[in-house]
Motif scaffolding. Structure first.
Motif, PDB file in Angstrom:
ATOM      1  N   LYS A 182      62.669 -48.214  30.880  1.00 15.96           N
ATOM      2  CA  LYS A 182      62.405 -49.229  31.903  1.00 15.96           C
ATOM      3  C   LYS A 182      63.500 -50.279  32.002  1.00 15.96           C
ATOM      4  N   TRP A 183      63.991 -50.808  30.891  1.00 22.79           N
ATOM      5  CA  TRP A 183      65.010 -51.859  30.952  1.00 22.79           C
ATOM      6  C   TRP A 183      66.344 -51.326  31.443  1.00 22.79           C
ATOM      7  N   LYS A 184      66.705 -50.121  31.006  1.00 23.95           N
ATOM      8  CA  LYS A 184      67.962 -49.516  31.477  1.00 23.95           C
ATOM      9  C   LYS A 184      67.886 -49.255  32.982  1.00 23.95           C
ATOM     10  N   MET A 185      66.733 -48.773  33.438  1.00 23.01           N
ATOM     11  CA  MET A 185      66.551 -48.542  34.873  1.00 23.01           C
ATOM     12  C   MET A 185      66.696 -49.840  35.653  1.00 23.01           C
ATOM     13  N   LEU A 186      66.041 -50.896  35.180  1.00 19.96           N
ATOM     14  CA  LEU A 186      66.099 -52.183  35.867  1.00 19.96           C
ATOM     15  C   LEU A 186      67.525 -52.735  35.898  1.00 19.96           C
ATOM     16  N   GLU A 187      68.232 -52.625  34.782  1.00 18.57           N
ATOM     17  CA  GLU A 187      69.618 -53.101  34.732  1.00 18.57           C
ATOM     18  C   GLU A 187      70.506 -52.321  35.698  1.00 18.57           C
ATOM     19  N   ASP A 188      70.369 -50.994  35.711  1.00 21.02           N
ATOM     20  CA  ASP A 188      71.174 -50.171  36.618  1.00 21.02           C
ATOM     21  C   ASP A 188      70.835 -50.465  38.074  1.00 21.02           C
ATOM     22  N   TRP A 189      69.547 -50.619  38.387  1.00 18.06           N
ATOM     23  CA  TRP A 189      69.148 -50.971  39.749  1.00 18.06           C
ATOM     24  C   TRP A 189      69.751 -52.304  40.158  1.00 18.06           C
ATOM     25  N   ASP A 190      69.696 -53.281  39.264  1.00 24.42           N
ATOM     26  CA  ASP A 190      70.204 -54.612  39.558  1.00 24.42           C
ATOM     27  C   ASP A 190      71.693 -54.583  39.895  1.00 24.42           C
ATOM     28  N   LYS A 191      72.420 -53.705  39.262  1.00 22.25           N
ATOM     29  CA  LYS A 191      73.874 -53.605  39.495  1.00 22.25           C
ATOM     30  C   LYS A 191      74.208 -52.825  40.762  1.00 22.25           C
ATOM     31  N   THR A 192      73.445 -51.759  41.051  1.00 25.40           N
ATOM     32  CA  THR A 192      73.843 -50.829  42.114  1.00 25.40           C
ATOM     33  C   THR A 192      72.935 -50.830  43.339  1.00 25.40           C
ATOM     34  N   LYS A 193      71.680 -51.265  43.182  1.00 29.01           N
ATOM     35  CA  LYS A 193      70.638 -51.176  44.224  1.00 29.01           C
ATOM     36  C   LYS A 193      70.458 -49.733  44.682  1.00 29.01           C
ATOM     37  N   ARG A 194      70.671 -48.799  43.767  1.00 32.74           N
ATOM     38  CA  ARG A 194      70.442 -47.369  43.991  1.00 32.74           C
ATOM     39  C   ARG A 194      69.475 -46.881  42.932  1.00 32.74           C
ATOM     40  N   ALA A 195      68.636 -45.921  43.289  1.00 28.47           N
ATOM     41  CA  ALA A 195      67.617 -45.426  42.369  1.00 28.47           C
ATOM     42  C   ALA A 195      68.253 -44.746  41.165  1.00 28.47           C
ATOM     43  N   PRO A 196      68.076 -45.314  39.966  1.00 30.12           N
ATOM     44  CA  PRO A 196      68.584 -44.659  38.768  1.00 30.12           C
ATOM     45  C   PRO A 196      67.750 -43.415  38.464  1.00 30.12           C
ATOM     46  N   LYS A 197      68.340 -42.467  37.808  1.00 31.29           N
ATOM     47  CA  LYS A 197      67.681 -41.175  37.554  1.00 31.29           C
ATOM     48  C   LYS A 197      67.122 -41.054  36.137  1.00 31.29           C
ATOM     49  N   HIS A 198      67.018 -42.153  35.421  1.00 28.80           N
ATOM     50  CA  HIS A 198      66.542 -42.124  34.029  1.00 28.80           C
ATOM     51  C   HIS A 198      65.120 -41.577  33.912  1.00 28.80           C
ATOM     52  N   ALA A 199      64.337 -41.691  34.952  1.00 29.50           N
ATOM     53  CA  ALA A 199      62.943 -41.250  34.901  1.00 29.50           C
ATOM     54  C   ALA A 199      62.655 -40.190  35.963  1.00 29.50           C
ATOM     55  N   ALA A 200      63.638 -39.364  36.265  1.00 33.48           N
ATOM     56  CA  ALA A 200      63.437 -38.305  37.265  1.00 33.48           C
ATOM     57  C   ALA A 200      62.279 -37.393  36.866  1.00 33.48           C
ATOM     58  N   PHE A 201      62.030 -37.271  35.573  1.00 38.59           N
ATOM     59  CA  PHE A 201      60.928 -36.449  35.077  1.00 38.59           C
ATOM     60  C   PHE A 201      59.577 -36.918  35.612  1.00 38.59           C
ATOM     61  N   PHE A 202      59.496 -38.153  36.058  1.00 38.30           N
ATOM     62  CA  PHE A 202      58.241 -38.745  36.510  1.00 38.30           C
ATOM     63  C   PHE A 202      57.650 -38.006  37.710  1.00 38.30           C
ATOM     64  N   HIS A 203      58.494 -37.462  38.579  1.00 40.49           N
ATOM     65  CA  HIS A 203      58.018 -36.766  39.783  1.00 40.49           C
ATOM     66  C   HIS A 203      58.410 -35.292  39.803  1.00 40.49           C
ATOM     67  N   GLU A 204      58.623 -34.700  38.657  1.00 45.51           N
ATOM     68  CA  GLU A 204      59.118 -33.318  38.610  1.00 45.51           C
ATOM     69  C   GLU A 204      58.062 -32.243  38.863  1.00 45.51           C
ATOM     70  N   ARG A 205      56.798 -32.527  38.710  1.00 42.56           N
ATOM     71  CA  ARG A 205      55.799 -31.472  38.858  1.00 42.56           C
ATOM     72  C   ARG A 205      54.859 -31.778  40.015  1.00 42.56           C
ATOM     73  N   GLU A 206      54.148 -30.782  40.448  1.00 46.36           N
ATOM     74  CA  GLU A 206      53.208 -30.920  41.553  1.00 46.36           C
ATOM     75  C   GLU A 206      51.781 -30.985  41.035  1.00 46.36           C
ATOM     76  N   PHE A 207      50.944 -31.765  41.709  1.00 44.08           N
ATOM     77  CA  PHE A 207      49.526 -31.887  41.347  1.00 44.08           C
ATOM     78  C   PHE A 207      48.786 -30.620  41.733  1.00 44.08           C
ATOM     79  N   LYS A 208      47.964 -30.142  40.837  1.00 41.28           N
ATOM     80  CA  LYS A 208      47.141 -28.953  41.102  1.00 41.28           C
ATOM     81  C   LYS A 208      45.706 -29.401  41.348  1.00 41.28           C
ATOM     82  N   GLN A 209      45.218 -29.146  42.566  1.00 41.20           N
ATOM     83  CA  GLN A 209      43.834 -29.547  42.892  1.00 41.20           C
ATOM     84  C   GLN A 209      42.844 -28.529  42.348  1.00 41.20           C
TER      85      GLN A 209
END
Length: 179
Positions: free
Chosen positions: A152-179
């Motif tokens: 979280k802190w690395k993401m926030l620091e990188d965002w603050d510098k670049t205003k671009r989405a950092p990829k440190h947590a790309a795993f967060f949206h990697e899978r699809e929900f199964k109903q």
């Protein structure tokens, strides 16, 4: 000093009675309290209002103001509709799917289920145009939240510098929900 919890969150509504009835029917919230005044207590401005309070569970209170003498309510035209929303936690996936079916059966357009990794959500709008999210934890959320906490802190620091989405947590949206 420390904040204990949110006392209540207040939004504006178009119609207080309709709002109470909708939240009771659609989200099973109890109507707790109504306050009506012709003058704003904090500012002493003459501005009649109806202030309603709903039980959002777990000691959380959702409140609304109906302001009949004010111009029609609107949205900030510079903020996309998906940004500003009220999110409520539900127990589990089965409850989330039950709410989705209940809402749709009552004519509410529902978007989702969206898999956010640590939680799953559905989205819809109340009669005043407020976007509502219902979210349930993912069964594997503990590890996901731990991994998110580590970056979280690395993401926030990188965002603050670049205003671009950092990829440190790309795993967060990697899978699809199964109903």
């Amino acid at each position: 000093m420390k904040i204990e919890r949110i006392h209540h969150v207040a939004y504006r509504c178009k119609d207080a009675k309709q709002t109470v009835e909708w939240y009771q029917q659609m989200l099973k919230m109890n109507f707790l309290l109504a306050i009506a005044e012709d003058q704003v207590p904090s500012t002493k401005e003459p501005d009649p209002y109806m202030h309603i309070f709903l039980d959002a569970g777990g000691g959380n209170v959702l409140a609304f103001f109906e302001l009949p003498t004010q111009p029609e309510m609107g949205r900030d035209p510079n903020t996309p509709a998906w940004v500003q929303h009220i999110a409520f936690k539900v127990k589990d996936r089965a409850t989330l799917l039950d709410y989705k079916a209940h809402l749709e059966a009552n004519g509410v357009d529902v978007l989702g289920v969206t898999d956010h990794g640590a939680f799953h959500s559905i989205y819809f709008f109340d009669p005043s145009g407020h976007r509502i999210e219902l979210a349930c934890p993912d069964p594997d959320e503990t590890d996901m939240l731990r991994r998110m906490d580590e970056v979280k802190w690395k993401m926030l620091e990188d965002w603050d510098k670049t205003k671009r989405a950092p990829k440190h947590a790309a795993f967060f949206h990697e899978r699809e929900f199964k109903q």
